[in-house]
Structure formats: C-alpha cells, structure tokens
Design a protein around this motif. Structure first.
Motif, mmCIF file in Angstrom:
data_model
loop_
_atom_site.group_PDB
_atom_site.id
_atom_site.type_symbol
_atom_site.label_atom_id
_atom_site.label_comp_id
_atom_site.label_asym_id
_atom_site.label_seq_id
_atom_site.Cartn_x
_atom_site.Cartn_y
_atom_site.Cartn_z
ATOM 1 N N ARG A 27 0.887 -1.100 0.130
ATOM 2 C CA ARG A 27 -0.044 0.136 0.055
ATOM 3 C C ARG A 27 0.816 1.037 0.068
ATOM 4 N NH1 ARG A 27 -5.351 -0.483 1.223
ATOM 5 N NH2 ARG A 27 -5.187 2.021 1.120
ATOM 6 N N THR A 52 -3.900 -6.234 6.804
ATOM 7 C CA THR A 52 -4.141 -4.899 6.066
ATOM 8 C C THR A 52 -2.853 -4.261 5.907
ATOM 9 O OG1 THR A 52 -5.026 -3.779 7.721
ATOM 10 C CG2 THR A 52 -6.682 -5.019 6.073
ATOM 11 N N SER A 111 -1.764 -2.257 8.434
ATOM 12 C CA SER A 111 -2.348 -1.062 8.894
ATOM 13 C C SER A 111 -1.892 -0.619 10.316
ATOM 14 C CB SER A 111 -3.902 -0.922 8.774
ATOM 15 O OG SER A 111 -4.553 -1.412 7.926
ATOM 16 N N THR A 132 -5.672 11.520 15.412
ATOM 17 C CA THR A 132 -6.407 11.743 14.028
ATOM 18 C C THR A 132 -5.847 13.001 13.735
ATOM 19 O OG1 THR A 132 -8.410 10.607 15.155
ATOM 20 C CG2 THR A 132 -8.591 11.631 13.272
ATOM 21 N N THR A 148 -3.358 13.426 10.350
ATOM 22 C CA THR A 148 -4.216 13.277 9.016
ATOM 23 C C THR A 148 -3.705 14.820 8.410
ATOM 24 O OG1 THR A 148 -6.207 12.589 10.135
ATOM 25 C CG2 THR A 148 -6.440 14.183 8.328
ATOM 26 N N LEU A 193 -8.639 -7.674 11.093
ATOM 27 C CA LEU A 193 -9.564 -6.408 11.764
ATOM 28 C C LEU A 193 -10.404 -7.038 12.586
ATOM 29 C CD1 LEU A 193 -10.024 -4.684 8.228
ATOM 30 C CD2 LEU A 193 -8.560 -3.735 10.132
ATOM 31 N N VAL A 198 -11.169 5.901 16.966
ATOM 32 C CA VAL A 198 -10.501 4.807 16.725
ATOM 33 C C VAL A 198 -10.172 4.627 15.367
ATOM 34 C CG1 VAL A 198 -10.581 2.077 16.701
ATOM 35 C CG2 VAL A 198 -11.734 3.276 18.461
ATOM 36 N N ASP A 199 -9.002 4.709 14.921
ATOM 37 C CA ASP A 199 -8.451 5.133 13.468
ATOM 38 C C ASP A 199 -7.806 4.128 12.970
ATOM 39 O OD1 ASP A 199 -9.475 7.656 13.950
ATOM 40 O OD2 ASP A 199 -7.628 8.558 14.537
ATOM 41 N N ILE A 200 -7.960 3.489 11.756
ATOM 42 C CA ILE A 200 -7.241 2.629 11.152
ATOM 43 C C ILE A 200 -6.182 3.084 9.999
ATOM 44 C CG2 ILE A 200 -7.051 0.207 10.021
ATOM 45 C CD1 ILE A 200 -9.511 -0.410 11.905
ATOM 46 N N TYR A 201 -5.155 3.263 9.747
ATOM 47 C CA TYR A 201 -4.308 3.842 8.736
ATOM 48 C C TYR A 201 -3.856 2.957 7.766
ATOM 49 C CZ TYR A 201 -5.619 8.176 11.197
ATOM 50 O OH TYR A 201 -6.328 9.299 11.542
ATOM 51 N N THR A 202 -3.779 3.093 6.633
ATOM 52 C CA THR A 202 -3.143 2.155 5.589
ATOM 53 C C THR A 202 -2.507 2.865 4.527
ATOM 54 O OG1 THR A 202 -5.125 0.772 6.043
ATOM 55 C CG2 THR A 202 -3.552 -0.115 4.387
ATOM 56 N N GLY A 203 -1.280 3.140 4.384
ATOM 57 C CA GLY A 203 -0.630 3.646 3.304
ATOM 58 C C GLY A 203 -0.876 5.418 3.393
ATOM 59 N N GLY A 212 -4.579 13.946 4.870
ATOM 60 C CA GLY A 212 -4.055 12.749 4.724
ATOM 61 C C GLY A 212 -2.405 12.658 4.443
ATOM 62 N N HIS A 242 3.242 10.742 3.132
ATOM 63 C CA HIS A 242 4.236 9.705 3.244
ATOM 64 C C HIS A 242 4.112 8.985 4.574
ATOM 65 C CE1 HIS A 242 6.636 11.695 -0.092
ATOM 66 N NE2 HIS A 242 6.344 12.748 0.640
#
Ligand code: SF4
Lengths: 469, 230
Positions: free
Chosen positions: A78, A212, A214, A225, A229, A247, A270-275, A284, A287
């Motif tokens: 990702r 994932t 993440s 967040t 972000t 997950l 609750v945050d899930i960050y991917t790439g 967002g 990098h």
C-alpha cells in the motif's frame, strides 16, 4: 528515559508522604475501577472475550516472524515504508533520517510509550527540530521540562489543576486560568496552531494489523487523528509484539481495551491507517512510515515471562494495584509503572537495575484478575524474584535469612521448637495491646504500621489441642 | 526522493532472526505461513454481545451514551433547516458564542442542498482549519457502540469531521450495522481494500487528563450531532 528503578523504596517513601499525590491517587478507585466494573456487563460474556483476546495475542506471538512478514508485505503493497529498529538508538536515528529526508522542521507527536523508551523528544530537539506532544497530559509534562509520566493512560494523574494552571500561565504567557475547562481550551488553542503547521506526525501504534498492513490508533482526544491527518508525513512507531492478524481481531480487542482502561464501551476515536493518501485526497499524509521496534522484546519473547508481551497497555493492572494506588507511578522509575512495569522494566533495562520492582508486590493477583489478556502478572513477578535470588542479586542479609529459614523449615522438630519460642517471645514483647510497635530487624515494616502479635501458641499447638477435644 | 535510509535490510533481518531464535523456530516456515494465511482467510470472530431489537434504536441509545445527539428527519432536503435549528438551540456561554456561527463547510455530496434558504453560509470544500461548522456524511455506523464510520477519499475529506467546533453527520438508517466486524465486512464487500483512513468516531473529542475531569472539545469538535435521514 533515565532509569531510577533501584530507588524504588526511597521514592515510594517520599510519595507516601506527598499529600497532593495521595489525594489524586485516591480518585483512581472511584473513577477507573468502578467505571471498568460497570462497563463489563455490556459484553455478554466478558470472560470469554478475555480468553479470545489472549488467544489473539498468543497466536501472533507464537509465530511472530511470519506475522511480521505478512504485515510488512501488506503495508509495503500500500505504499508505506516499513523499517525495523533493533534498539532505542535506532528508533531515534530513523525518525531523524525520515525528518531530514522530507525537510521536516516541526513534529507533532501522539503519546507513544515506545518513544519514551528511547527519549525520542530529546533526540529530536538535540537535532534542532521542534517537537510538540499533543496528548494533553503529555503536553503538560513536556512544558514542565519533560517531567516523567506517572500512568500509561493518564500521564498527569499525579498533578492537580492548580499545578497545571501555574504551568500554563508560565509557558503560554497568559493570565492564569483556574477552571479545568478553561485550561483545556487554552491548550486546545495552542495545540491547534501546531497541528496546522507541523510537517510530520509521529504516533505510536495500539496495534499493527497484518492482514491490511495498517496501524490502529485509539484516543479520546482525537489528537492522533489530527496529528496523522494534517502533516505531510506520518511515522507510526510500535513494538514488534503489537501485531494482530486480522481486523476481526481488532474488533475483539476493542471490546476489551477501552473498558479495561477507562470503563468506556468504546474510545471516542478509533482510527485505522493504511498507506499514504491516494489520488485526489485533500487530507492525509503523503508519506507513511512504520518503525517496528525490538529494543529488548525478543529477549522477553525467549524468556519465561513471554506472556507479558500480550499486554495491550490498558492500565487496568496499575489502577487495581494496592501498591500503585499508594506510591503512584513515579516510584517505579521508568516508562512503565505498576504490575506490568514490574515485569517490563527489569526485562528492558536489566534485572540488576530494577529488581526492587517485582519485589514490590503483595502478589494479591488483583492485576491478574483484571488483565484483559489474562497475563498472570504475579506468577511473572515470582519468576523474576527467583531469578534475582538465584543470580545472587539480593542483599546478603536477605539471602542469609532465607538460608536460615530453609534450614529450619526442612527439620520439623526444630521448626516446631523455634516457632514455639518465637510466638511466645513476640507475645511477650507486644505487651497488653497485642501489637508490636517496633521490630529491631523489621523497622521497614513497623515504621508505617504495627505488627499484630501472635496469640502465644503456634498453629500446630492450637490444632492439636482442638483435635484432642 | 531524497536521501536513502541507512541499510533498513540489515536491521530487519537481525530482528526477524532474533524472533526465530527466541521462539526456537528453525528450518522451513512454510507450514506456519500456510497456517497464517488460512487464519486470515477464515476471518474468525470473537464472542459478540447480543443486540436485541432494532439496530437504529440501539444506535441512537449508544450514540447518546457517547454524548452525541441524534435527530430523525424524513428526507435530505430537510437537512439545512435542521442544522439551522440545531445551531439556534445551542445554549453557549458568552466565551463560546462564536461557535454558534452559521458559516461552515460540507462534503461535496451536500453541495446542492438549499443552505442559503435556511440562513446558512455553507461552502462545499475541505476544511482549512478555522471553520466553525463541518457537515459530513458517513460510510456506515455501528449500533453496538453508537459509532460513526468515516472512510477517506477524494470526496470525503476526513478532517472536516474533526477541525470544526461542531460536527454534523448525516446518516442513513440502512447503513447502520451491528458491530465493528460488520463494518469491516461491508468495507471489504463494497470497496475490496481498506481506504487510507477508517475513522471511527464516537461522540465529541474529550479529555480527562486534568484531575480526571471530563472536558469535551479537547482538540476536535465540542459536539457531534447526527441527522438520521430516511
Ligand atoms: S498487563 Fe494487562 S492489565 Fe496491565 S496494562 Fe497490560 S493488558 Fe492492561
């Protein structure tokens, strides 16, 4: 972070007489402990959920190499960069290299215990960059010249609002506020500017999701967040043990974590960050980096206290610990206080530097009962005590006393005689009120409280008398 | 791309080797890899609380526990008036009066609503950081905990949920699922892969750091209002 765990007894002594700290600690029980208990009933079968949480963590740890590889592969697919840190120095070096690579000047930081291990903030400042802690508690500690946190969930649990008011007036150059709400609003205004102008956000990671690639970040303030972000670079730092496979596993663990930590059914964010961010996205990070940290974790993995790696850092063990409730977090002398700290600290910094910690426990097992991932904390403390003894780390008088005791205990006749004399002498010393106020060799005990004197006859004598009746 | 990072490979291999030696694992890891892939494919779930009755009712109840407020509306065209009513009804101390501002931003999907007709000045753009009011949709919502699920994307600027003083979210009742697992399943089914960000929001931003006193609006919104439309 500097280790001062060997000063446990001395620090604890001071903290016991710190009236303000005692007042703040007294609030732990009604708040955290009761809130946790009340929240459990919402999960139909909390014990089964705990067992599932334990199984999830064990599954990851039992084949950690494979899960790390899967995580790495999926995160890279990702577009994130996955880096490994062997030790605390590596963590700091990697963060600074990433910062240099993207010409970063200001960093906003989300509370991360792993980064406390390596004193990352100091390294960032030494490199001439600016770093701002954004968790309100951590921010307060930062502007108080990097005071140490005293709790892993509420780092300034030990501070009163008056102390915070003084600090804010000094650090912000504003008129002194008095209400908690006003203080929070002032911090909000100051921190808002930092979020909007920072080039990089550094976070911890509650979980790394293998499926994932993440990172999961859990906060109530929403500072994670914002920090991940708005700036153009996001670096998530966490230990190798923080991997969970799926997950679905995150969903199960999230039924345990907030309830055990603060008694909430869910944390506010609750945050899930991917790439990094995709085509056309406004918000967002451009990098994204993961720093996956060893720093002694493989040492625990191969040891008899491996189960400590299941920890999800909820803080329940310290909230429920009678020792922590009385001496507070600073006495433990390093990043992790309370029962879990009494395992992690000796394992990370060396037992010779922290052997007082596993000893500072009544082994009452309150912590083991509440731990959401069923870590048998008192068993692990006992194992470390054994190690401290067998490695000859305990003081000579303690070893001599134990040797004498085992000599006597192995000889029943001698034992009966010795105890018969002992209890009679103690009863005599105690006098009329049946309490011993001073023990010549046990001043550590009698300084703070009386010792109830024995009844004058040993258990075996009493038992025999009863049997004869 | 600028400077390369120092030899990331060496540290990686060293850590993985130490993990294997700590676990006393030697030789081929093929079987363990296959078992891990099988576990991923199985998507096993842990024990879940039973949710009796209507998901919408449960969502409204739990959202309330997390200090969100909820209003039901018959259809989307009623949203601007509902927002105006909500703002008017806020009782704020003088120090916070600016938060009652009728200007703000919304996600593009709400651009065509008659905001001006309700006396509001709403622009369809991502927030820059100083907007008072943010109006967004959400991908789905979780009944178990009263949680809004927001997915990142070009048309769903996530910071709009977070930077304004007031966050108003529009939610369709048929997008309410029972638990977090169901939200993940929906994402996999409809999107294939997870987006850059899954933000699960349960009420306003809060802190209890000073004397364990709960204060709302720590860094993000002071209030979250949910409009259940349809
Ligand atoms: S050891 Fe258990 S109770 Fe203590 S912080 Fe870790 S998970 Fe929570």
């Amino acid at each position: 972070m500097q280790v001062s765990s060997m000063k446990f007894k001395a620090t604890a002594h001071v903290k016991l007489h710190d009236a303000r700290l005692q007042e703040n600690l007294a609030k732990l029980k009604p708040k955290f402990v009761n809130a946790r208990r009340n929240s459990l009933s919402e999960v139909d079968d909390f014990e089964a959920t705990r067992a599932a949480g334990k199984a999830i963590r064990d599954r990851a740890l039992d084949n950690l190499d494979v899960w790390l590889e899967i995580f790495e592969r999926n995160a890279a697919a990702r577009g994130a960069t996955v880096l490994f840190a062997e030790n605390p120095a590596d963590v700091n070096a990697l963060v600074l290299e990433i910062a240099a690579r993207h010409a970063v000047r200001k960093i906003v930081k989300v509370k991360s215990m792993v980064s406390e291990e390596s004193a990352l903030d100091h390294a960032i400042e030494a490199a001439g960059l600016q770093v701002v802690e954004t968790d309100l508690g951590e921010y307060i500690l930062q502007i108080n010249d990097y005071e140490a946190p005293s709790h892993i969930v509420g780092p300034v649990l030990h501070k009163s609002k008056d102390e915070v008011a003084d600090l804010f007036a000094k650090a912000h150059g504003t008129p002194r506020k008095t209400g908690v709400e006003e203080l929070c609003r002032e911090a909000r205004q100051v921190l808002r500017q930092h979020y909007l102008t920072a080039d990089m956000g550094v976070s911890g990671g509650n979980f790394f999701v293998a499926e994932t690639g993440s990172v999961v970040l859990v906060t109530n303030e929403g500072n994670a967040t914002l920090s991940t972000t708005l700036p153009k670079v996001h670096v998530a730092i966490s230990g190798i043990e923080k991997i969970v496979p799926t997950l679905e596993d995150v969903a199960t663990l999230m039924r345990l974590l907030p309830r055990s930590a603060t008694g909430q059914s869910i944390s506010n964010y609750v945050d899930i960050y991917t790439g990094p961010k995709g085509e056309g996205e406004h918000h967002g990070a451009e990098h994204m980096y993961f720093i996956v940290v060893d720093s002694g974790r493989t040492g625990i993995l191969g040891s008899e206290v491996r189960e400590a790696l299941r920890c999800i850092r909820c803080g329940a063990c310290m909230n429920h610990c009678p020792v922590y409730q009385n001496v507070g977090g600073h006495s433990y002398g390093w990043v992790y206080p309370g029962p879990i700290g009494s395992i992690l600290t000796p394992m990370y910094v060396g037992l010779e530097q922290a052997q007082e910690l596993p000893a500072a426990s009544t082994l009452c097992n309150q912590c083991g009962v509440v731990c959401p991932v069923m870590i048998p904390l008192p068993d692990l403390q006992r194992k470390l005590r054994e190690q401290a003894f067998s490695r000859g780390l305990r003081p000579w008088y303690e070893r001599a006393a134990l040797k004498a005791w085992s000599f006597v205990a192995l000889r029943p006749g001698l034992y009966a005689l010795a105890t018969r004399i002992g209890v009679r002498v103690m009863k005599l010393v105690a006098g009329r009120d049946g309490r011993i106020h001073r023990l010549p060799i046990g001043a550590g005990w009698t300084d703070g409280r009386d010792l109830a004197a024995p009844a004058g006859r040993t258990f075996r004598e009493l038992y025999r008398a009863r049997g004869a009746r | 791309m600028a400077t390369p990072l120092t030899d990331p490979r060496a540290a990686r291999d060293a850590v993985l080797a130490r993990v294997r030696s700590a676990l006393k694992l030697t030789g081929d890891r093929g079987a363990a890899r296959a078992a891990a892939e099988a576990y991923l494919a199985a998507r096993a779930q842990g024990p879940r609380p039973r949710i009796d009755g209507d998901l919408t009712e449960r969502f409204v109840l739990r959202a309330g526990h997390m200090a969100s407020t909820v209003e039901r509306l018959a259809d989307r065209s009623a949203v601007p008036q509902a927002v105006a009513r909500y703002l008017d009804a806020l009782q704020l101390p003088p120090a916070l009066a600016a938060q009652q501002s009728r200007a703000g931003v919304c996600w593009p999907e709400f651009a065509a609503l008659d905001w001006a007709g309700a006396g509001l000045a709403i622009e369809a753009r991502p927030t820059q950081g100083d907007d008072r009011l943010g109006i967004t949709g959400c991908y789905c919502a979780i009944a178990e905990t009263g949680t809004l699920v927001v997915l990142s994307g070009p048309d769903t600027p996530t910071a709009t949920t977070l930077l304004p003083d007031t966050h108003i979210a529009v939610l369709a009742p048929d997008r309410i699922v029972a638990g977090m697992e169901d939200a993940f399943a929906l994402i996999r089914r409809e999107r294939g892969a997870v987006p850059r960000a899954i933000n699960m929001i349960s009420g306003p931003s809060r802190t209890g750091d000073i004397e364990q006193t709960i204060v709302l609006g720590a860094h993000g919104p002071f209030r979250v209002h949910i409009l259940l439309v349809g």
